[in-house]
Each structure stands twice: as structure tokens, then as C-alpha cells.
Design an enzyme around this catalytic site. Sequence first.
Site, short mmCIF file in Angstrom:
data_model
loop_
_atom_site.label_atom_id
_atom_site.label_comp_id
_atom_site.label_asym_id
_atom_site.label_seq_id
_atom_site.Cartn_x
_atom_site.Cartn_y
_atom_site.Cartn_z
N GLY A 102 0.84 -1.20 0.00
CA GLY A 102 0.00 0.00 0.00
C GLY A 102 0.87 1.24 0.00
O GLY A 102 2.07 1.17 -0.29
N GLU A 480 -7.41 -3.69 -27.29
CA GLU A 480 -6.94 -4.78 -26.43
C GLU A 480 -5.76 -5.52 -27.07
O GLU A 480 -4.79 -5.86 -26.40
CB GLU A 480 -8.10 -5.73 -26.11
CG GLU A 480 -7.76 -6.94 -25.27
CD GLU A 480 -7.16 -6.61 -23.90
OE1 GLU A 480 -7.14 -5.44 -23.50
OE2 GLU A 480 -6.66 -7.54 -23.26
N GLU A 487 2.51 -4.58 -23.97
CA GLU A 487 2.90 -4.79 -22.57
C GLU A 487 3.82 -6.00 -22.40
O GLU A 487 4.65 -6.01 -21.49
CB GLU A 487 1.68 -4.89 -21.65
CG GLU A 487 0.82 -6.11 -21.83
CD GLU A 487 -0.38 -6.14 -20.88
OE1 GLU A 487 -0.29 -5.63 -19.77
OE2 GLU A 487 -1.41 -6.69 -21.29
#
Length: 607
Positions: A102, A480, A487
Amino acid sequence: MCGIIGYAGKKQAAPLLLDGLKMLEYRGYDSSGIAVFDGGEIKMSKAKGRLENLDVLTDGGKKLGGVIGIGHTRWATHGEPSDINSHPHVSETGRFAVVHNGIIENYLDIREFLTAKGFTFKSQTDTEVVVQLLEYYHKGDIFETIRKTLNKLKGSYALGILAVFEPNKFFAVRKDSPLVIGLGKRENFVASDIPAVLKHTRSFILPDDKDIAVVDGNGVLLYNSNHELVERKRFEVDWDVESAKKNGYPHFMLKEIHEQPKAVEQTIAACIKGGEIAFENVDYSEEYVKKLDKLYIVACGSSYHAGMIGKYFIERNCRIPAEIDLASEFRYRRPILDENTLTVVISQSGETADTIAAMREAKEHSSRVLAIVNVVGSTIAREADDVIITRAGPEMAVATTKGYTTQVLTLQLLGLYLAGKLGRTGGEYAKYLEEIKCLPSAMQEVIDGKEQLQILASKYFGNDKAFFIGRGNDYALALEGALKLKEISYIHAESYAAGELKHGTISLIEQGSLVIACLTGDELYDKTLSNAEEVKTRGALVIALVKRGHTAIEGQAKHVVELPALSDEIMPCVAAVSLQLLAYYIAAARGCDIDKPRNLAKSVTVE
Ligand code: F6R
């Protein structure tokens, strides 16, 4: 987006922690570390780079004794990847060790506060302030120490904490970051995600925000923020251990591409009962649906691309206006929301920070929120008003495949569900429902024909750029397809609505440019055909994706990939499989680290 794990039981902790971290590596992989209680002391090992470095350093964990410990795999946010910045972090006196997932937003203020009190910091991380606060507040009562520390923190966290004066247990706490507690036989776990401990248990508890979990080998106690002992609902997962392993495939991505027919079949089985669409946790009245004047579909990345297909499908079949938004934009653009808007948030992980914020924004403005999520118990699944769980099973590769196609399918099922409530069951409704049932076999057919995509990849893997074009659903597919390719292969891949090309981008087309033209719909086939012609005339090499039998493209395309023919609206899941395979084989031919692409992590828990 890091991964944390904790173990308390009778077995040597370090090898178990390492093993669990391997399943969390998709969350971050630039450094890792573990800390254990060994002979009443905290012993620690950390290593920059991939987890295998830590594995070698500790001889598979054997070098660290003890039966209680915590571990971490990092995706750097504050401070470069290094031994010092990797977790666990220890307090000044070495009495506390902490792993954290976090972001502590006010860490600079806390650092200043503690520095003024004489504390010194070794790392550049936000996490080190947590462990130093524990040290600062500790006056004997561990709960008070943790509470005071939590009260000082702003931001999100899942924490695993070791304290030397409590050597038979560890503590864990979360706020806006994922954390599950796994209950085993005389051993208990915490982890950022279920697959990390699936080998040991299928029984889980989800702590509420700021519950303090006290974990030892005999059990887990949970205390809420008023320090009352509380019980949280226990649940069993039906994922099997095998689904979180590679099972002979060289990469999780390839395995997950192959799992799509099953994932789609499971999603259909969960949502179509006796020929009717029925969702387990969604039951809208006809009156509610008839009053809806707008849908917002909100998501990030591939989930956003799935949402585009959902928008087209819902608008076409329900005639309700549907807007599609990137969560990172939606949350700040003051969308017009009220009780007559339904906000549909889509997230494989259920933990994407921007999507969580968008969901909260919608709820705050009286919009009902329906979540399409793959991970049971994730933040979005817990906070949304209604939830549809996609049945993809655990997705381990960073690049989503089965997560994406099950989202597309779920949105189509949602469109039909809403159309049913509106009485719009004429037209193509029955045909779509029938064709959806054919999806698993159609997707399997594409997988069986993978050799053609392998051959194409071997021809074009050396290209340094690629363009994807399409219209309507095929434009969403192009987006997409380009994302998948860029990526994992690092090829500069861009997607354009085919009709937009001539408004600027066509100037980039030159001799030998690779263009992947998506023409899987009949309705706009001729239009995109003309655009394919335009790029071919300027020297592009076109790979075209078409429904079987659509041969008119042969004049324009160097290669044609034929797909099983279903209605235009049902084609995206089928076509996506071929784009995934093409991206996969190109990345493999380039020798890329497919499951862990550079700079990425699976669950994006930062803004
Ligand atoms: C791309 C990919 C990402 C995710 C995006 C949203 O292959 O996986 O673009 O789609 O980060 O993630 P979720 O769906 O977990 O909210």
C-alpha cells in the site's frame, strides 16, 4: 502493489514463506525479503531483484529457523529497488519488523515528526515510518501500540508485524489494501491473495478495515477498532491448487489463454439457469431497470476495453445510453450521477485503486454500483452494492487473458439480463443466448489453430512497431490487441478506430509497417476493408482477422486469420484469443519475460 505473507504453525516458516511469495510475485518483483522469529530474535534476509535471489541467499529458506514469520515481494513506489529499501523493515532497536503493501500518504510528515524525536531512517520507503512509529508508541501494550500507529497513518496498507516480546505470534492489519487470513490445521496464514496459501488451506476470513488480527499456530483472533473481539465470516474457495500452477506450460499467460474455454463455460454455467439469465447476487426489479436513464461503465486497462464492448452491447440491446470511462478520469470529472444511473465497475483483481475510487464516487452520489470482479472478497467485491463474480479462476500472469474474456462475456450477459427486464427479448435476443453457449467450442477452435499465429509471430517478431485498426467492437478489440502486444513484447503498438486513420495517423504508415486489421463484424466489414486498402497502398503489411469465409480481404491482406463465424456481437471473445496468442508468440520469440513484464504489476493499488 506488493505482496505480503505471514505464517504461524509448527513447520519451518522461511521455506513456506518463500513458496507463498512465489505465488505473489505477479504483484511485484523488484526485491523481496523475509523475517522470522528464530531463538526469540528477529532474523531477516532481503535481496534485490527476483525472488530467486532470496531463494539462493537463504538456501530455499533453510538458513532461517523458526516457525513464525512474515515475507514480502516488492513493486517499488518510494525508493529504488535495493536491499535497503526492500521489506521487511525493522525499527531502530530491532524490536519490530514490518512488511507492507500500500502507500502511506503522509509518510513525509511522520518522518519529520519522528526525526524531531531523534529517530533516524535507513531507507527511502514510506513503510519505515510504520515500524518506527510502533517503536515510538510502544509502552508495553501491543494493541495500544498498533492502534496509535494506525491512527497516525493516512493512506492504504496491509501490514504484517513481528514484535520481539510476542514471539509466538504475529499481527496483521489492513486498510484499503487486500489481505486474507487462511485457516489451516494447526497453522495459519495471512496473504495479499488467496493463491499464495491455497496449497495449505481453502478456508479463509476477510478482516475488516483496521481489524487487528493476532495469528498463532492454534488460531486467529480479530479485534475491531474498539478493541472488541469480533468474528468475521469464514468462506471456502473452490479454486483448486492446480489452477494456480503452470502445469507444464512455459508461462502462466499461455496456460491462462488455454483455460479460456473452461473459464467461459464456468461463467455461462453460473449465469444461465434453465435458459434464463440469473445472477447469484443481482436481482433488479423491472421497475428499477425501466427507470434507469444512464449506465456508466468504469474500469482501467483491459477491463476498460471489455467495458467498451459492454457499452456497445448494452446500448444496442437495451437502448439505455451507456458511457464508458477510464476510472482515473471518471473519479475527477464530476460525473452526473443520481439514483437513476447504474454504475458498472469492472476489475479482475477488485483492488485497482482508481476503480475503487470511482466506485466510491458513484456511491456517494446515489448511483447504485454493480461490480464485475474476479476475486471474491476483494475491496470492490465487498463495497459494491451488487456483484457478479467472473469465473476465470486465479489469474497469475500480469497480462490478463481469461480475466478479460470472462468480463466481456459477463457484460454481454448483463446486457441480455437488462434487456429481459425491459421486455426487449425479441430481435437477436434468443440468437445471442444460443451463440454464447457456443463460445467455449469456438474459442477452443482458435486455440487449436494456434500454429498459424505462431508462424506469423516468427515472421514479424523483429518489427519495432505495429498498428491495430477496427471499427465498433473491432475497435475495442484493436485496443486490447495493441495493449497485449506492447505490454509483453515492448513493441510500440497503437490502436486506432479505422475511420480515424486518415485524420493524422496514416502519415506514420510506410513501406513494411505492420497493420493488424480487425474485421470480425459483418456490419462494418466493407468500411474497414477500405481502410485496409488505404494502408496497403502506402506499403503496409496487413494481417487481417475475419470471420471464416470472408475472402474479400485477400486482395488487401498479406495474411488472413479466419475465425469461427458467430454474430458480430458475439465475436469479440473469439477474436481476442487470436490476438492474445499472436502477442504471446511474438513476445516469446523476442525472449521477453512474459509473465512479469518490466515496470508492471498485476494489481495496481496506486493512483
Ligand atoms: C492488461 C492488464 C491491465 C488491467 C488493469 C485493470 O493486460 O491486465 O490493463 O486490465 O490494470 O486491472 P483490474 O481489472 O484488476 O482492475
